[in-house]
Design a protein around this motif. Structure first.
Motif, PDB file in Angstrom:
ATOM      1  N   MET A  72       0.614  -1.147   0.133  1.00 47.35           N
ATOM      2  CA  MET A  72      -0.083   0.004  -0.189  1.00 47.35           C
ATOM      3  C   MET A  72       0.764   1.496  -0.050  1.00 47.35           C
ATOM      4  SD  MET A  72      -3.038  -0.854  -0.645  1.00 47.35           S
ATOM      5  CE  MET A  72      -3.859   0.827  -0.450  1.00 47.35           C
ATOM      6  N   THR A  73       2.201   1.205   0.335  1.00 48.32           N
ATOM      7  CA  THR A  73       3.177   2.194   0.408  1.00 48.32           C
ATOM      8  C   THR A  73       3.184   2.734  -1.193  1.00 48.32           C
ATOM      9  OG1 THR A  73       4.230   1.487   2.254  1.00 48.32           O
ATOM     10  CG2 THR A  73       5.179   3.219   0.965  1.00 48.32           C
ATOM     11  N   ARG A  74       3.531   1.698  -2.055  1.00 46.05           N
ATOM     12  CA  ARG A  74       3.524   1.875  -3.393  1.00 46.05           C
ATOM     13  C   ARG A  74       2.276   2.472  -3.919  1.00 46.05           C
ATOM     14  NH1 ARG A  74       7.102   0.288  -7.943  1.00 46.05           N
ATOM     15  NH2 ARG A  74       5.642  -0.327  -9.596  1.00 46.05           N
ATOM     16  N   ARG A  75       1.111   1.883  -3.521  1.00 43.00           N
ATOM     17  CA  ARG A  75      -0.255   2.090  -4.307  1.00 43.00           C
ATOM     18  C   ARG A  75      -0.440   3.442  -3.747  1.00 43.00           C
ATOM     19  NH1 ARG A  75      -5.222   0.086  -4.908  1.00 43.00           N
ATOM     20  NH2 ARG A  75      -4.407  -1.655  -6.250  1.00 43.00           N
ATOM     21  N   VAL A  76      -0.390   3.866  -2.515  1.00 40.25           N
ATOM     22  CA  VAL A  76      -1.081   5.429  -2.180  1.00 40.25           C
ATOM     23  C   VAL A  76      -0.095   6.371  -3.025  1.00 40.25           C
ATOM     24  CG1 VAL A  76      -0.798   6.835  -0.250  1.00 40.25           C
ATOM     25  CG2 VAL A  76      -1.721   4.542   0.078  1.00 40.25           C
ATOM     26  N   ASP A  77       1.201   6.063  -3.035  1.00 36.47           N
ATOM     27  CA  ASP A  77       2.365   7.008  -3.803  1.00 36.47           C
ATOM     28  C   ASP A  77       1.484   6.993  -5.420  1.00 36.47           C
ATOM     29  OD1 ASP A  77       4.650   8.457  -4.772  1.00 36.47           O
ATOM     30  OD2 ASP A  77       5.156   6.466  -5.522  1.00 36.47           O
TER      31      ASP A  77
END
Ligand SMILES: [Zn+2]
Length: 394
Positions: free
Chosen positions: A92-97
């Motif tokens: 989700m870190t990558r997704r939110v970015d």
């Protein structure tokens, strides 16, 4: 391999869904490529990069859009048969970015069209920064860029709702760009700002985009390309910039704010010192040349001048030129440590420096050459230098 209908894309209706369960419908490449009946993992499409995450704890390296199906590429075989249930996890870190960059792009494109009259030509989402190319032939200056940035952040802070709806292509109205698709369109609406057909993942309100940083604008093939970063990425970039400025300011014992003036002053000082250094070098060469000239033996009315240096022999050129200008002379410059050698001969000396040095170096096992006036080279080993010096008659 026969696949049932199509993969249900869970991210279409919930971009925040991080964990999901699904059934394996097919595998390929010894289990390294996995198809599911449904997935929350976003495949590379519409310019947005793919998600990362895991399937049954096996890391995902790529997610590929195969039109009806989504292919999950894993680092190693899944080890589960068709029909098995798996749990998928989205990084989700990558997704939110990606959600922040993508929604920022919608907002910027709307702003640049509606307030500046520059429609978006193309967009690119990169690992470090993203770009939006707009139909602006004249380029965008720094003041205007700062103004756009202010407006973009004001719109983001306005926290306009971002919603998804499904509408028929034939009846959907108010779209930013007419869609070339038939049937049902997925429409992403930023309340009061924009309606665009898009399959990507977005935040739920523009406030979640966070800060929007426009780094620079440059003209490109009749358009203007704007570099932007949003959200955590913008904050990380600003932190990096601040650190870089602090590092640049440290050796000058200055505050970062004083850097532009200080750097300009240092540059001027450097130019001044370099000019002074050149003047002193040439003055020194003149003194040195006079001293060498006075001490040199005369052989058949030609001065034979020997000079040994610890630097590169070619750096003795200002001195050599001073000597050649004085009259009939042959000059030999050597570096006993490196084996470097330079031979120069004034026109009155009747000697061809290039030919003389080349043949002397050939017998001494070295290489070099040059013009009749100045030639240089080196012996293979510095121990061969005394013999070469003697062979040249010095
Ligand atoms: Zn979008």
């Amino acid at each position: 391999m026969s696949l049932p209908e199509s993969t249900l894309r869970l991210y279409y209706d919930d971009a925040t869904l991080a964990r999901f369960s699904a059934t394996v419908t097919a595998v390929a490449n010894d289990g390294r490529v996995v198809y599911l009946d449904r997935t929350a993992l976003y495949p590379t499409s519409g310019g947005q990069p793919h998600d990362l995450g895991t399937l049954a704890d096996v890391p995902i390296v790529d997610v590929v859009d195969e039109e009806a199906h989504v292919a999950h590429h894993l680092t190693e075989p899944l080890g589960l048969p068709v029909g098995a249930m798996v749990v998928g996890q989205v990084d989700m870190t990558r997704r939110v970015d990606h959600m922040q960059q993508h929604t920022a792009q919608h907002l910027l494109s709307a702003l640049l069209t509606d307030e500046y009259g520059w429609p978006t030509v193309s967009v690119h989402f990169g690992d470090d920064y993203s770009t939006v190319d707009v139909a602006c032939a004249d380029g965008i200056d720094q003041d205007t860029l700062a103004h756009i940035e202010q407006r973009a952040n004001a719109l983001a802070l306005g926290n306009h709702a971002v919603t998804v709806s499904y509408e028929d292509a034939a009846t959907a109205t108010g779209l930013r760009k007419a869609s070339d698709r038939d049937g049902t369109l997925r429409i992403v609406t930023i309340e009061g700002l924009d309606r665009s057909a898009c399959g990507g993942t977005h935040v739920a309100g523009t406030g979640e985009i966070g800060a929007i940083l426009l780094r620079r604008a440059e003209r490109t093939r009749g358009n203007t390309r704007i570099e932007f970063l949003a959200g955590y990425r913008a904050v990380r970039r600003a932190r990096l910039d601040a650190d870089l400025l602090a590092r640049a300011a440290r050796p000058l014992s200055a505050a970062p704010a004083d850097l532009p003036v200080l750097v300009e002053q240092q540059q001027l000082r450097l130019t001044e010192l370099e000019r002074e250094r050149k003047r002193l070098t040439s003055e020194l060469a003149a003194y040195e040349a006079q001293s060498l000239w006075d001490r040199a033996p005369l052989v058949n009315d030609v001065r034979r001048i020997r000079h040994d240096t610890t630097g590169a022999v070619k750096d003795a050129d200002p001195l050599v030129q001073q000597l050649l200008a004085r009259g009939a002379c042959v000059v030999l410059v050597t570096n006993m440590q490196s084996g470097g050698v330079l031979l120069a001969a004034s026109p009155e000396s009747g000697l061809d420096a290039g030919q003389t040095l080349r043949s002397a170096l050939q017998s001494a096992g070295g290489r070099g050459g040059g013009s009749p006036r100045v030639a240089q080279g080196a012996v293979a080993s510095p121990s061969a230098l005394p013999a070469l010096i003697a062979a040249l008659g010095f």
